[in-house]
Design an enzyme around this catalytic site. Structure first.
Site, PDB file in Angstrom:
ATOM      1  N   ASN A 177       0.812  -1.217   0.000  1.00  0.00           N
ATOM      2  CA  ASN A 177       0.000   0.000   0.000  1.00  0.00           C
ATOM      3  C   ASN A 177       0.844   1.264   0.000  1.00  0.00           C
ATOM      4  O   ASN A 177       0.323   2.355  -0.221  1.00  0.00           O
ATOM      5  CB  ASN A 177      -0.928   0.009   1.209  1.00  0.00           C
ATOM      6  CG  ASN A 177      -1.928  -1.121   1.172  1.00  0.00           C
ATOM      7  OD1 ASN A 177      -2.009  -1.876   0.213  1.00  0.00           O
ATOM      8  ND2 ASN A 177      -2.692  -1.255   2.237  1.00  0.00           N
ATOM      9  N   ASN A 186      -4.565  -1.117  -3.917  1.00  0.00           N
ATOM     10  CA  ASN A 186      -3.907  -0.025  -3.197  1.00  0.00           C
ATOM     11  C   ASN A 186      -2.460   0.187  -3.612  1.00  0.00           C
ATOM     12  O   ASN A 186      -1.948   1.301  -3.515  1.00  0.00           O
ATOM     13  CB  ASN A 186      -4.014  -0.244  -1.691  1.00  0.00           C
ATOM     14  CG  ASN A 186      -5.428  -0.035  -1.203  1.00  0.00           C
ATOM     15  OD1 ASN A 186      -6.177   0.790  -1.729  1.00  0.00           O
ATOM     16  ND2 ASN A 186      -5.818  -0.793  -0.198  1.00  0.00           N
TER      17      ASN A 186
END
Length: 188
Positions: free
Chosen positions: A68, A114
């Site tokens: 992420n 993400n």
């Protein structure tokens, strides 16, 4: 012109064999083809292998942080190696593609991924190549989070080495033959 090929995943042994780390696994195959091993880059946020891949100048990269947060390390590598977005290839897991299949494309949204979202935000564009490695959808009511962070099933593990080689072949084809021809061979 240098190609930057980035495999997405999470660091550490806890995540090493999970579906979410398929980008790392493909990058390992490519590093072996280059005859190199990943080493910490001076930027500190990524590990890299530099050399030639399919006859082209290439840098393989993978973030030292979690998926992420891939954008910062990828952006640092893009700047350091002076790579244009059209010479950036990101290898990542894809829920909307069945296990055993892959797709190659240029640009597009992040589709809830993400890692891609972080990269788009950090480099300011989504116009980079993606090798989307199918992992399929979770069975039944299993959460996506749990599914991607679990290891491959025993059945999947039998086919995984062949699948990783095919994804590595797609990266090399993209670098040498271009997007259209690579899509005609690998997007099926």
């Amino acid at each position: 012109m240098t190609w930057l090929v980035v495999g997405l995943g999470n660091p550490g042994s806890t995540y090493a064999s999970t579906r979410h780390n398929v980008g790392y696994l493909v990058a390992d195959v490519l590093a072996a083809r280059m005859g190199g091993t990943f080493k910490k880059h001076s930027s500190g946020g990524a590990d890299v292998v530099e050399g030639r891949l399919a006859g082209e100048r290439a840098v393989l990269g993978r973030s030292r942080g979690y998926m992420n947060e891939s954008g910062g390390p990828v952006s640092s590598l893009v700047k350091y190696f002076d790579v244009e977005a059209d010479h950036l290839v990101v290898i990542h897991d894809e829920l909307d593609i069945d296990f055993g299949a892959l797709r190659v494309k240029l640009g597009g949204g992040d589709n809830g991924h993400n890692g891609l979202k972080s990269i788009r935000g950090s480099i300011g564009t989504g116009d980079f190549h993606r090798v989307r490695v199918g992992i399929g959808r979770p069975p039944g009511r299993q959460s996506v989070h749990d599914f991607v962070l679990k290891p491959y099933s025993s059945v999947e593990r039998k086919d995984l080495p062949v699948y990783l080689e095919e994804a590595a072949d797609a990266v090399e084809s993209l670098m040498t033959r271009g997007l259209s021809e690579t899509q005609s061979v690998f997007n099926r």
